[in-house]
Design a protein around this motif. Sequence first.
Motif, PDB file in Angstrom:
ATOM      1  N   GLY A   1      48.537  33.967  47.690  1.00 26.00           N
ATOM      2  CA  GLY A   1      49.822  34.521  48.061  1.00 26.00           C
ATOM      3  C   GLY A   1      50.019  34.443  49.549  1.00 26.00           C
ATOM      4  N   PRO A   2      51.017  35.164  50.091  1.00 30.21           N
ATOM      5  CA  PRO A   2      51.854  36.115  49.364  1.00 30.21           C
ATOM      6  C   PRO A   2      52.853  35.421  48.440  1.00 30.21           C
ATOM      7  CG  PRO A   2      52.625  35.897  51.624  1.00 30.21           C
ATOM      8  CD  PRO A   2      51.377  35.093  51.526  1.00 30.21           C
TER       9      PRO A   2
ATOM     10  N   PHE B   1      49.426  35.209  40.267  1.00 34.20           N
ATOM     11  CA  PHE B   1      49.494  34.286  41.406  1.00 34.20           C
ATOM     12  C   PHE B   1      49.431  32.842  40.900  1.00 34.20           C
ATOM     13  CE2 PHE B   1      48.135  38.294  43.012  1.00 34.20           C
ATOM     14  CZ  PHE B   1      48.752  38.405  44.260  1.00 34.20           C
ATOM     15  N   GLY B   2      49.811  32.661  39.640  1.00 29.39           N
ATOM     16  CA  GLY B   2      49.820  31.317  39.065  1.00 29.39           C
ATOM     17  C   GLY B   2      48.669  31.067  38.105  1.00 29.39           C
TER      18      GLY B   2
ATOM     19  N   ALA C   1      46.601  38.605  47.274  1.00 29.70           N
ATOM     20  CA  ALA C   1      45.317  39.009  46.691  1.00 29.70           C
ATOM     21  C   ALA C   1      44.159  38.395  47.463  1.00 29.70           C
ATOM     22  CB  ALA C   1      45.250  38.574  45.237  1.00 29.70           C
ATOM     23  N   ILE C   2      43.101  39.180  47.599  1.00 30.76           N
ATOM     24  CA  ILE C   2      41.842  38.663  48.147  1.00 30.76           C
ATOM     25  C   ILE C   2      40.834  38.725  47.008  1.00 30.76           C
ATOM     26  CG2 ILE C   2      40.053  38.943  49.911  1.00 30.76           C
ATOM     27  CD1 ILE C   2      42.025  40.536  51.571  1.00 30.76           C
ATOM     28  N   VAL C   3      40.233  37.588  46.690  1.00 27.07           N
ATOM     29  CA  VAL C   3      39.259  37.544  45.586  1.00 27.07           C
ATOM     30  C   VAL C   3      38.004  36.803  46.062  1.00 27.07           C
ATOM     31  CG1 VAL C   3      40.993  37.696  43.737  1.00 27.07           C
ATOM     32  CG2 VAL C   3      40.358  35.467  44.639  1.00 27.07           C
ATOM     33  N   PRO C   4      36.919  36.879  45.291  1.00 32.23           N
ATOM     34  CA  PRO C   4      35.679  36.235  45.752  1.00 32.23           C
ATOM     35  C   PRO C   4      35.804  34.705  45.806  1.00 32.23           C
ATOM     36  CG  PRO C   4      35.258  37.762  43.936  1.00 32.23           C
ATOM     37  CD  PRO C   4      36.729  37.622  44.045  1.00 32.23           C
TER      38      PRO C   4
END
Length: 536
Positions: free
Chosen positions: A458-459, A530-531, A514-517
């Motif tokens: 994102g955003p 987010f798709g 979003a923040i992901v690993p």
Amino acid sequence: MRATSLNLVRSAIRCARPKAVSCRNAPVGVRWSSTIGTGEKQWSTPLAKALAGAITTTGPVSVASYMRQCLTSPDGGYYTRQSDGHDQFGAKGDFITSPEISQVFGELVGIWLYTEWLAQGKKDQVQIIEVGPGRGTLMDDVLRTISSFKPFAQSISAIYLIEASPHLRKQQAKLLTSTDTFSTSDLGESASSKHIPNCSITWCEDIRFVPKEETSTPFILAHEFFDALPIHIFQITASSKIPASATILTPTGPITPKTGPQVPKNQWHELVVAPITSSTPTTTTTTIEKDGDGAASTSKDPPPDFHLTVSKTPTPHSLYLPQTSQRYKALEKIPEAIIEISPESLSYISDFAVRIGGSKPPSLSTSKPSAQTSSQTYTPTSSTTTPTYRKSHPSGAALILDYGPSSTIPANTLRGIRSHRPCSPFILPGHVDLSADVDFLGLAESALKASPGVEVHGPVEQAFFLGTMGIKERAERLLKGTKDEEVRRRLEGAWKRLVDRGPTGMGRIYKAMAIVPFREGEEVRRPVGFGGHVVG
Ligand code: SAH
């Protein structure tokens, strides 16, 4: 550079319900006097008087310092002052937020956390963390939703709420706990969660107090939190305006700014806040007010106590912060360009990233580009001061929902909000909500720089996020079970407003990030909303 009309639209959004409810406790008419400037001066609030007194001793203060005092000063800050029955949120308060508009919002956020938990292999020792929980409504809907996914609920070992306001902490506790019994530890007060069995909720004043454990999986929520964090404002000004003799006091001692031909023609100067006194020339009134936020005030508003001026000499912040990203450097050639930077936001987002992905080993000096769509190359912004935190298996997620531009740097977005109307940020200090647009790209840049174990998505617009999370289907299911016409009408209006992409809706202006690993060698997995699709 000047997005005044947009600013006003955004302001109107934060105070979304256009009903003009007067602020119950704003003491218009009552003034606090002091002898600052020439003769006796009347101030609109005790905090205004205290701030003006301090500025008379120290000189004008940064916008960040002004915002911090106005929002969270224990002596009269908007969120922290002794509650006198005034509620900031809802139709009777100053503004309304998405979780307060519809329960569906929090339910979908709860489902988003569940999809991340599934996708990451159903980890245990989950920590649920929310920064700036307001009345606790979002967390209540999130935890209620999670409680129906039993294995996920059982994996939660602790819940942390980061809240500066003592009276909002009380409201949150009332809503989220099932007991009047609180225990106190070094971290803060704790009580049992109403929704998640055998799990306690702990209130902390800062996220740094929340334990970081290698084995824990943090799921972090920030809804309308970053817009409340203090910003510094800088403007490009011709360097010829700097007096050669000027000395700047910095934390490491006084320095003298460079002058002469080697100094760049244009330099960033900080916009600072000074009291308006009878001797204030009208020509020094703030850029923001000239541009329109001041014009947003109505004749019902009291006159502002403060105004913005351009600092004649560099400040420690103007010498440092605009140098922390190539994005700011690119604007140096534009006369009077304005940028807003929130170091506190960058520090919070770096903390989120480190919790999820671990911190950067001291040897790693280059930043990796975003693993997501953006073609931009992110470059380092600021160095992290947190001690190294190893995380051999990055895990967890952060979801940031707020308003601000997708890719440009916010400029002229500081605003006041009172009784659902935009107003000057310099009236009634401590009785007016202050906020500024969130620099999403700046947050993404800092997160990637802080941790090699995260990627940022994102955003995306809130309409896209909630739409792909299934808001329509969820709302239709709720509507099916509702017979009362009035309730149906409200339900329908509420969910549509969250995704409305028009100028008064919240679908386009609000964004999700979003923040992901990130794991080296693994394929990029887009999160749901987010798709991506549900996996695991
Ligand atoms: N998330 C809620 C509330 C948003 S208002 C909602 O969307 O309804 C901002 C929240 O952040 C309030 O709870 C306020 O008290 C809190 N807050 C503001 N500045 C803070 C700070 N520096 N540290 C911790 N909490 C803060």
